[in-house]
Scaffold this motif. Sequence first.
Motif, PDB file in Angstrom:
ATOM      1  N   ASN A  38      64.879  50.558  13.984  1.00  0.00           N
ATOM      2  CA  ASN A  38      63.464  50.503  13.627  1.00  0.00           C
ATOM      3  C   ASN A  38      62.615  50.493  14.882  1.00  0.00           C
ATOM      4  OD1 ASN A  38      63.981  50.302  10.820  1.00  0.00           O
ATOM      5  ND2 ASN A  38      64.480  48.149  11.102  1.00  0.00           N
ATOM      6  N   ILE A  39      61.545  51.275  14.858  1.00  0.00           N
ATOM      7  CA  ILE A  39      60.601  51.295  15.968  1.00  0.00           C
ATOM      8  C   ILE A  39      59.588  50.178  15.734  1.00  0.00           C
ATOM      9  CG2 ILE A  39      58.762  52.619  17.075  1.00  0.00           C
ATOM     10  CD1 ILE A  39      60.349  55.141  16.410  1.00  0.00           C
ATOM     11  N   VAL A  40      59.326  49.421  16.773  1.00  0.00           N
ATOM     12  CA  VAL A  40      58.409  48.296  16.694  1.00  0.00           C
ATOM     13  C   VAL A  40      57.104  48.668  17.393  1.00  0.00           C
ATOM     14  CG1 VAL A  40      58.097  45.879  17.365  1.00  0.00           C
ATOM     15  CG2 VAL A  40      60.369  46.705  16.727  1.00  0.00           C
ATOM     16  N   ASP A  41      55.968  48.364  16.768  1.00  0.00           N
ATOM     17  CA  ASP A  41      54.667  48.657  17.374  1.00  0.00           C
ATOM     18  C   ASP A  41      54.565  48.029  18.756  1.00  0.00           C
ATOM     19  OD1 ASP A  41      54.018  49.929  15.052  1.00  0.00           O
ATOM     20  OD2 ASP A  41      52.478  48.506  14.416  1.00  0.00           O
ATOM     21  N   ASN A  42      54.056  48.789  19.706  1.00  0.00           N
ATOM     22  CA  ASN A  42      53.814  48.344  21.081  1.00  0.00           C
ATOM     23  C   ASN A  42      55.079  47.949  21.837  1.00  0.00           C
ATOM     24  OD1 ASN A  42      50.925  48.650  20.910  1.00  0.00           O
ATOM     25  ND2 ASN A  42      50.985  46.892  19.554  1.00  0.00           N
ATOM     26  N   ALA A  43      56.204  48.409  21.377  1.00  0.00           N
ATOM     27  CA  ALA A  43      57.470  48.111  22.059  1.00  0.00           C
ATOM     28  C   ALA A  43      57.768  49.202  23.075  1.00  0.00           C
ATOM     29  CB  ALA A  43      58.618  48.012  21.056  1.00  0.00           C
ATOM     30  N   GLY A  44      58.456  48.824  24.131  1.00  0.00           N
ATOM     31  CA  GLY A  44      58.883  49.783  25.140  1.00  0.00           C
ATOM     32  C   GLY A  44      60.366  50.047  25.005  1.00  0.00           C
ATOM     33  N   TYR A  45      60.757  51.274  25.252  1.00  0.00           N
ATOM     34  CA  TYR A  45      62.159  51.662  25.170  1.00  0.00           C
ATOM     35  C   TYR A  45      62.538  52.316  26.494  1.00  0.00           C
ATOM     36  CZ  TYR A  45      61.353  50.729  20.291  1.00  0.00           C
ATOM     37  OH  TYR A  45      61.021  50.104  19.109  1.00  0.00           O
ATOM     38  N   LEU A  46      63.484  51.730  27.173  1.00  0.00           N
ATOM     39  CA  LEU A  46      63.957  52.252  28.443  1.00  0.00           C
ATOM     40  C   LEU A  46      65.132  53.176  28.156  1.00  0.00           C
ATOM     41  CD1 LEU A  46      63.554  51.942  31.563  1.00  0.00           C
ATOM     42  CD2 LEU A  46      65.445  50.330  31.481  1.00  0.00           C
ATOM     43  N   TYR A 103      55.989  52.889  22.275  1.00  0.00           N
ATOM     44  CA  TYR A 103      55.492  53.321  20.972  1.00  0.00           C
ATOM     45  C   TYR A 103      54.174  52.609  20.689  1.00  0.00           C
ATOM     46  CZ  TYR A 103      54.710  53.950  16.078  1.00  0.00           C
ATOM     47  OH  TYR A 103      54.120  54.253  14.883  1.00  0.00           O
ATOM     48  N   VAL A 104      53.139  53.403  20.450  1.00  0.00           N
ATOM     49  CA  VAL A 104      51.815  52.866  20.171  1.00  0.00           C
ATOM     50  C   VAL A 104      51.359  53.419  18.821  1.00  0.00           C
ATOM     51  CG1 VAL A 104      49.433  52.731  20.977  1.00  0.00           C
ATOM     52  CG2 VAL A 104      51.300  52.821  22.634  1.00  0.00           C
ATOM     53  N   PRO A 105      50.947  52.562  17.901  1.00  0.00           N
ATOM     54  CA  PRO A 105      50.453  53.041  16.606  1.00  0.00           C
ATOM     55  C   PRO A 105      49.241  53.953  16.790  1.00  0.00           C
ATOM     56  CG  PRO A 105      50.716  50.646  16.593  1.00  0.00           C
ATOM     57  CD  PRO A 105      50.921  51.109  18.003  1.00  0.00           C
ATOM     58  N   ASP A 106      49.034  54.881  15.867  1.00  0.00           N
ATOM     59  CA  ASP A 106      47.943  55.856  15.952  1.00  0.00           C
ATOM     60  C   ASP A 106      46.587  55.224  16.251  1.00  0.00           C
ATOM     61  OD1 ASP A 106      49.594  57.996  15.532  1.00  0.00           O
ATOM     62  OD2 ASP A 106      49.194  58.149  13.382  1.00  0.00           O
ATOM     63  N   GLU A 107      46.291  54.102  15.623  1.00  0.00           N
ATOM     64  CA  GLU A 107      44.957  53.511  15.790  1.00  0.00           C
ATOM     65  C   GLU A 107      44.709  52.979  17.201  1.00  0.00           C
ATOM     66  OE1 GLU A 107      47.663  50.390  13.942  1.00  0.00           O
ATOM     67  OE2 GLU A 107      47.179  52.465  13.499  1.00  0.00           O
ATOM     68  N   GLN A 108      45.746  52.846  18.017  1.00  0.00           N
ATOM     69  CA  GLN A 108      45.588  52.342  19.383  1.00  0.00           C
ATOM     70  C   GLN A 108      45.677  53.434  20.442  1.00  0.00           C
ATOM     71  OE1 GLN A 108      48.426  49.255  20.088  1.00  0.00           O
ATOM     72  NE2 GLN A 108      47.728  48.009  18.386  1.00  0.00           N
ATOM     73  N   VAL A 109      46.020  54.638  20.065  1.00  0.00           N
ATOM     74  CA  VAL A 109      46.273  55.709  21.023  1.00  0.00           C
ATOM     75  C   VAL A 109      45.077  55.987  21.923  1.00  0.00           C
ATOM     76  CG1 VAL A 109      46.774  58.174  21.252  1.00  0.00           C
ATOM     77  CG2 VAL A 109      48.104  56.773  19.686  1.00  0.00           C
ATOM     78  N   LYS A 110      43.885  55.930  21.420  1.00  0.00           N
ATOM     79  CA  LYS A 110      42.700  56.256  22.223  1.00  0.00           C
ATOM     80  C   LYS A 110      42.506  55.303  23.396  1.00  0.00           C
ATOM     81  CE  LYS A 110      39.351  53.763  19.296  1.00  0.00           C
ATOM     82  NZ  LYS A 110      40.264  52.880  18.671  1.00  0.00           N
ATOM     83  N   ASP A 111      43.112  54.142  23.361  1.00  0.00           N
ATOM     84  CA  ASP A 111      42.933  53.137  24.410  1.00  0.00           C
ATOM     85  C   ASP A 111      44.048  53.152  25.455  1.00  0.00           C
ATOM     86  OD1 ASP A 111      40.676  52.198  23.069  1.00  0.00           O
ATOM     87  OD2 ASP A 111      41.917  50.887  21.817  1.00  0.00           O
TER      88      ASP A 111
END
Length: 124
Positions: A38-46, A103-111
């Motif tokens: 599962n992909i978690v919002d605002n999580a980083g994947y190395l 991974y950044v949710p769509d609503e946060q991409v602009k920032d």
Amino acid sequence: MRQGLLTKEEAKHETRQNILLQSIGYSKHIVPEFRSGNIVDNAGYLVCSDGFYHHIAEEEMIANFCGEVLWNVQLIKERTDAFIELVKQRGEKDNISVALIKYVPDEQVKDIETCELVEEDSIK
């Protein structure tokens, strides 16, 4: 290790660890290995090659690539470059490739500030 034949410590010193089991162009049939989760919002994947993680402890990766670092593109670049140099200093002979994906949710991409952070280095 997955089959329980080696411990993590034994695997570090296994003489056959760099044997290539599959390659594109050599064989007609390649069986890719897939991982899912599962992909978690605002999580980083190395995502990295074994040449990157051979000489870096998991604790070092977590300490340097988690938390606020994920929001600072320049800091990610600096730490990635520093770790590549550290791996070389620790004696890595394999290729070194690393990418940090957030991974950044769509609503946060602009920032979000973005840049390409793929580093690749081959040591001969």
